[in-house]
Motif scaffolding. Sequence first.
Motif, mmCIF file in Angstrom:
data_model
loop_
_atom_site.group_PDB
_atom_site.id
_atom_site.type_symbol
_atom_site.label_atom_id
_atom_site.label_comp_id
_atom_site.label_asym_id
_atom_site.label_seq_id
_atom_site.Cartn_x
_atom_site.Cartn_y
_atom_site.Cartn_z
ATOM 1 N N TYR A 140 0.842 -1.208 0.000
ATOM 2 C CA TYR A 140 0.000 0.000 0.000
ATOM 3 C C TYR A 140 0.873 1.252 0.000
ATOM 4 O O TYR A 140 0.623 2.198 -0.759
ATOM 5 C CB TYR A 140 -0.915 -0.018 1.225
ATOM 6 C CG TYR A 140 -1.801 1.196 1.364
ATOM 7 C CD1 TYR A 140 -3.055 1.232 0.763
ATOM 8 C CD2 TYR A 140 -1.384 2.313 2.105
ATOM 9 C CE1 TYR A 140 -3.873 2.348 0.876
ATOM 10 C CE2 TYR A 140 -2.201 3.429 2.228
ATOM 11 C CZ TYR A 140 -3.442 3.444 1.612
ATOM 12 O OH TYR A 140 -4.236 4.551 1.736
ATOM 13 N N ASN A 141 1.920 1.254 0.811
ATOM 14 C CA ASN A 141 2.802 2.426 0.900
ATOM 15 C C ASN A 141 3.631 2.631 -0.365
ATOM 16 O O ASN A 141 3.945 3.767 -0.730
ATOM 17 C CB ASN A 141 3.708 2.311 2.134
ATOM 18 C CG ASN A 141 2.939 2.524 3.423
ATOM 19 O OD1 ASN A 141 1.953 3.266 3.456
ATOM 20 N ND2 ASN A 141 3.357 1.859 4.485
ATOM 21 N N VAL A 142 3.982 1.514 -1.031
ATOM 22 C CA VAL A 142 4.690 1.644 -2.316
ATOM 23 C C VAL A 142 3.756 2.218 -3.377
ATOM 24 O O VAL A 142 4.152 3.054 -4.190
ATOM 25 C CB VAL A 142 5.240 0.269 -2.772
ATOM 26 C CG1 VAL A 142 5.747 0.351 -4.213
ATOM 27 C CG2 VAL A 142 6.380 -0.185 -1.852
ATOM 28 N N LEU A 143 2.495 1.794 -3.352
ATOM 29 C CA LEU A 143 1.522 2.238 -4.357
ATOM 30 C C LEU A 143 1.038 3.673 -4.155
ATOM 31 O O LEU A 143 0.677 4.356 -5.108
ATOM 32 C CB LEU A 143 0.303 1.310 -4.359
ATOM 33 C CG LEU A 143 0.460 -0.085 -4.950
ATOM 34 C CD1 LEU A 143 -0.854 -0.839 -4.815
ATOM 35 C CD2 LEU A 143 0.876 -0.023 -6.417
ATOM 36 N N LYS A 144 1.013 4.111 -2.905
ATOM 37 C CA LYS A 144 0.377 5.387 -2.562
ATOM 38 C C LYS A 144 0.839 6.553 -3.442
ATOM 39 O O LYS A 144 0.003 7.348 -3.922
ATOM 40 C CB LYS A 144 0.618 5.691 -1.082
ATOM 41 C CG LYS A 144 -0.265 6.791 -0.511
ATOM 42 C CD LYS A 144 -1.716 6.360 -0.403
ATOM 43 C CE LYS A 144 -2.562 7.438 0.254
ATOM 44 N NZ LYS A 144 -4.010 7.129 0.169
ATOM 45 N N PRO A 145 2.125 6.700 -3.714
ATOM 46 C CA PRO A 145 2.556 7.827 -4.554
ATOM 47 C C PRO A 145 2.024 7.759 -5.986
ATOM 48 O O PRO A 145 2.059 8.761 -6.700
ATOM 49 C CB PRO A 145 4.088 7.714 -4.535
ATOM 50 C CG PRO A 145 4.411 6.906 -3.330
ATOM 51 C CD PRO A 145 3.280 5.955 -3.170
ATOM 52 N N TYR A 146 1.541 6.589 -6.407
ATOM 53 C CA TYR A 146 1.054 6.424 -7.775
ATOM 54 C C TYR A 146 -0.471 6.545 -7.867
ATOM 55 O O TYR A 146 -1.048 6.287 -8.912
ATOM 56 C CB TYR A 146 1.476 5.042 -8.306
ATOM 57 C CG TYR A 146 2.966 4.839 -8.352
ATOM 58 C CD1 TYR A 146 3.724 5.288 -9.429
ATOM 59 C CD2 TYR A 146 3.632 4.206 -7.298
ATOM 60 C CE1 TYR A 146 5.099 5.099 -9.477
ATOM 61 C CE2 TYR A 146 5.003 4.013 -7.329
ATOM 62 C CZ TYR A 146 5.725 4.463 -8.416
ATOM 63 O OH TYR A 146 7.077 4.280 -8.456
ATOM 64 N N GLN A 147 -1.098 6.960 -6.768
ATOM 65 C CA GLN A 147 -2.557 6.951 -6.698
ATOM 66 C C GLN A 147 -3.202 7.827 -7.767
ATOM 67 O O GLN A 147 -4.288 7.523 -8.266
ATOM 68 C CB GLN A 147 -3.028 7.390 -5.309
ATOM 69 C CG GLN A 147 -4.486 7.078 -5.030
ATOM 70 C CD GLN A 147 -4.818 7.197 -3.555
ATOM 71 O OE1 GLN A 147 -4.018 7.659 -2.755
ATOM 72 N NE2 GLN A 147 -6.015 6.777 -3.188
#
Length: 259
Positions: A140-147
């Motif tokens: 989730y934390n890796v994906l968050k910047p790509y939201q």
Amino acid sequence: MRLIDSHSHLFLEEFAEDLPQVMTRAREAGVTHIFMPNIDSSTITAMLRVCHEYKGYCYPMIGLHPTSVNVDYEKELEIVARELASPNEFVAIGEIGMDLYWDNTFLREQQRALERQIEWALEYDLPVVLHCREAFDYIYNVLKPYQRTSLKGIFHSFTGTLEEAFGVMEFSNFMIGINGVVTFKKSTLPEVLKNIPLERIVLETDSPYLTPVPNRGKRNESAYIKDTLIKVAEIYGKSPEMVAQVTSDNTLKVFGMLK
């Protein structure tokens, strides 16, 4: 009735003796597409061979599975990069993600491999297929910047909590992959799914693993997706035909193949 297996490893040696029969049974069950995620450099040749033999029915992905991430992961990623640049028609970056179930020795390496492959997904405009085991918060934390980017994909073999399902739904271009686990007696997925719109669900087998009831204990194969369909339809209180249609459209939408 059209069914799609969004995640199946029919290229593994478990199917070496009877693959044509496995494919025939899948077609007879109504399966129209089978999407095949890669594992690591040792599986690329077999996967591409099967997808070539069943072109237009089986579709290959390319990626480095998190359990194959070790001290040599950079070399493995170089192979993924080379394959991505080749003429092979990969439909996704997968199977990628993080797996901390056995140990977290290569936690940082798994994170870096995931980030690199997400960047490639954006570069090549491909969806990602995510493997997540005991690692939801990290992913989730890796994906968050790509939201707010165009990144899309599938959280494959979802077995998480309602809170985690809501976390997935924060990413509007992501689907939740449901397989035979939903049929298991002790599964908490039926209660979770009651809170998730069917429009966010895709079906999969993860063959040869996670065989649904009533065939649990046997090798899983794409034809058994029908057992998962029946359970999901029961959970949503919808007809199997309707659930098959919606989940199939969801899958084709993710892979950019919905006409």
